[in-house]
Write a protein that holds these residues in place. Structure first.
Motif, PDB file in Angstrom:
ATOM      1  N   THR A   1       0.739  -1.363  -0.262  1.00  0.00           N
ATOM      2  CA  THR A   1      -0.169   0.158   0.674  1.00  0.00           C
ATOM      3  C   THR A   1       0.978   0.931   0.073  1.00  0.00           C
ATOM      4  O   THR A   1       2.255   1.441   0.714  1.00  0.00           O
TER       5      THR A   1
ATOM      6  N   ARG B   1      -2.980   5.751   2.742  1.00  0.00           N
ATOM      7  CA  ARG B   1      -3.104   4.795   1.902  1.00  0.00           C
ATOM      8  C   ARG B   1      -4.045   5.697   0.726  1.00  0.00           C
ATOM      9  O   ARG B   1      -4.801   6.527   1.154  1.00  0.00           O
ATOM     10  N   GLN B   2      -3.947   5.414  -0.592  1.00  0.00           N
ATOM     11  CA  GLN B   2      -4.570   6.246  -1.435  1.00  0.00           C
ATOM     12  C   GLN B   2      -5.629   5.364  -2.280  1.00  0.00           C
ATOM     13  O   GLN B   2      -5.282   4.344  -2.990  1.00  0.00           O
ATOM     14  N   PHE B   3      -6.498   5.690  -2.585  1.00  0.00           N
ATOM     15  CA  PHE B   3      -7.688   5.195  -2.957  1.00  0.00           C
ATOM     16  C   PHE B   3      -8.630   5.884  -4.236  1.00  0.00           C
ATOM     17  O   PHE B   3      -8.119   7.145  -4.461  1.00  0.00           O
TER      18      PHE B   3
ATOM     19  N   TRP C   1     -14.089   1.098  -6.659  1.00  0.00           N
ATOM     20  CA  TRP C   1     -13.560   1.570  -6.083  1.00  0.00           C
ATOM     21  C   TRP C   1     -11.917   0.927  -6.048  1.00  0.00           C
ATOM     22  O   TRP C   1     -12.407  -0.732  -6.194  1.00  0.00           O
TER      23      TRP C   1
ATOM     24  N   GLU D   1      -7.646   0.810  -4.401  1.00  0.00           N
ATOM     25  CA  GLU D   1      -6.726   0.819  -3.868  1.00  0.00           C
ATOM     26  C   GLU D   1      -5.164   1.288  -5.379  1.00  0.00           C
ATOM     27  O   GLU D   1      -4.953   0.071  -5.676  1.00  0.00           O
TER      28      GLU D   1
ATOM     29  N   ARG E   1      -3.742  -1.303  -9.449  1.00  0.00           N
ATOM     30  CA  ARG E   1      -4.354  -0.480  -8.663  1.00  0.00           C
ATOM     31  C   ARG E   1      -4.790  -1.994  -8.364  1.00  0.00           C
ATOM     32  O   ARG E   1      -4.743  -2.991  -8.821  1.00  0.00           O
TER      33      ARG E   1
ATOM     34  N   ALA F   1     -10.990  -2.253  -3.942  1.00  0.00           N
ATOM     35  CA  ALA F   1     -10.992  -1.755  -2.623  1.00  0.00           C
ATOM     36  C   ALA F   1     -12.647  -1.525  -2.391  1.00  0.00           C
ATOM     37  O   ALA F   1     -13.599  -1.736  -2.982  1.00  0.00           O
TER      38      ALA F   1
ATOM     39  N   PRO G   1     -13.947   3.786   1.306  1.00  0.00           N
ATOM     40  CA  PRO G   1     -13.161   4.840   2.209  1.00  0.00           C
ATOM     41  C   PRO G   1     -14.233   5.417   2.851  1.00  0.00           C
ATOM     42  O   PRO G   1     -14.286   6.349   3.624  1.00  0.00           O
TER      43      PRO G   1
ATOM     44  N   GLU H   1      -7.381  10.319   0.387  1.00  0.00           N
ATOM     45  CA  GLU H   1      -5.792   9.730   1.044  1.00  0.00           C
ATOM     46  C   GLU H   1      -6.732   9.145   2.667  1.00  0.00           C
ATOM     47  O   GLU H   1      -7.437  10.200   3.322  1.00  0.00           O
TER      48      GLU H   1
END
Length: 346
Positions: free
Chosen positions: A18, A160-162, A169, A171, A186, A189, A192, A203
């Motif tokens: 991640t 973390r970035q989504f 979605w 990640e 990617r 996910a 979020p 984020e």
């Protein structure tokens, strides 16, 4: 083996990292991490912070501490801690400002919370025996109220970035390309956030929220407050803010793992929500507003009177601290504190 090669081998064995795991490795790996081995602060390093811009910044933080102590009723003992103290410049200025109130100086016990051994060595060389050190917030004394300050610590905590795509979605993670080099990829996910437009990057920093909750719980248990200064959002928003700085220039975050500083924007809304979840209160304003209310203009004038030959330099320093196109608007100042207490400067 370099950190880049080590991470590539790890990803080949166990799968992608991640963004938060990658940040942690780049900054804190004991053998190759940036802060663990080669932090480069200052004009000749990779980045410069507000205390390095001008003594005015640290002095006014010191004044805030004195005023906060008085607003608490001037207890006989107070723990004053700085988290992530860099090369010790801000604490040096705080100590000088503290001497303006001998009662505060006598009541205060000064601590630095530092995990980087190279930076601790620089702090010791600058500060000597005026302060004490620890590596953890919960290792500071708990038998007195705590006033904690932290400048540019939240942006160093991993996130973390989504991404919201047309298919749902995903990640963003660090994997390998066809040549075995580090590359973004990617994976599916869970959502979020409740809603976001297609293409939005969200984020999420569990570490930032955890720090906000821990500082709030400490202030409610022992008394005191926390003052957090950083660049970032004061309201919820979207965007990819991960960046790498090397010799004051932005570089690809995947190019120089362990050699460049990695940061993300401070998520002040999440930090404040975590603090309020503990029962504390939280307030925020821009750095320009805070420094103006603390008297930065008057301090600059006093420095010019004392050093008229440096009037131009002092003016430039002031503009960098409070200018809308410099640090003044991008940087925010947040105070976490118990209910029913009015923090100075807000």
């Amino acid at each position: 083996m370099s950190l880049k090669a080590r991470l590539a081998a790890q990803i080949a064995r166990t799968g992608p990292l991640t963004a938060a795991q990658y940040m942690t490795a780049c900054l804190h790996d004991p053998d190759f991490g940036y802060y663990a081995t080669r932090p480069a602060l200052g004009e000749h390093g990779d980045f410069i912070t507000a205390p390095m811009v001008s003594q005015m910044f640290g002095e006014l933080i010191g004044l805030w501490l004195v005023l906060a102590w008085r607003a608490m009723g001037a207890p006989d003992r107070i723990i004053v801690a700085e988290m992530g103290p860099g090369d010790g410049t801000m604490m040096s200025d705080i100590l000088r400002a503290a001497r303006a109130d001998p009662d505060f100086a006598a009541a205060a016990e000064f601590w630095l919370i530092e995990t980087s051994q190279p930076l601790k060595a620089r702090q010791q060389a600058r500060l000597g025996e005026a302060v004490r050190w620890t590596t953890r917030l919960d290792e500071t004394p708990a038998d007195a109220p705590l006033l904690l300050v932290a400048n540019e610590i939240l942006d160093c905590l991993p996130a973390r970035q989504f991404v919201r795509t047309a298919a749902g979605w995903v990640e963003q993670v660090v994997g390998l390309d066809g040549r075995g080099d580090l590359a973004w990829s990617r994976i599916p996910a869970a959502a979020p956030v409740a809603d976001a437009p297609q293409g939005a990057v969200v984020e999420v920093s569990e570490a930032q929220s955890a720090l906000g909750a821990a500082l709030a719980a400490r202030s409610l248990r022992d008394g005191g407050a926390a003052l957090l200064v950083d660049y970032g959002r004061d309201r919820p928003g979207f965007g990819d803010t991960l960046q790498a700085l090397y010799r004051h220039e932005k570089v690809d975050p995947l190019t120089l793992p362990g050699e460049a500083d990695l940061t993300v924007w401070a998520d002040f809304p999440a930090v404040m929500a975590a603090a309020r979840g503990q029962g504390a209160e939280a307030v925020i304003q821009t750095q320009a507003q805070f420094l103006a209310r603390m008297g930065v203009g008057a301090r600059a004038e006093a420095l010019v009177r004392a050093q008229p030959d440096r009037a131009g330099a002092i003016g430039r320093q002031l503009d960098r601290l409070v200018g809308a196109d410099a640090m003044g608007e991008l940087f925010k100042v947040c105070c976490l504190h118990p209910p029913g207490w009015d923090p100075p400067g807000f």
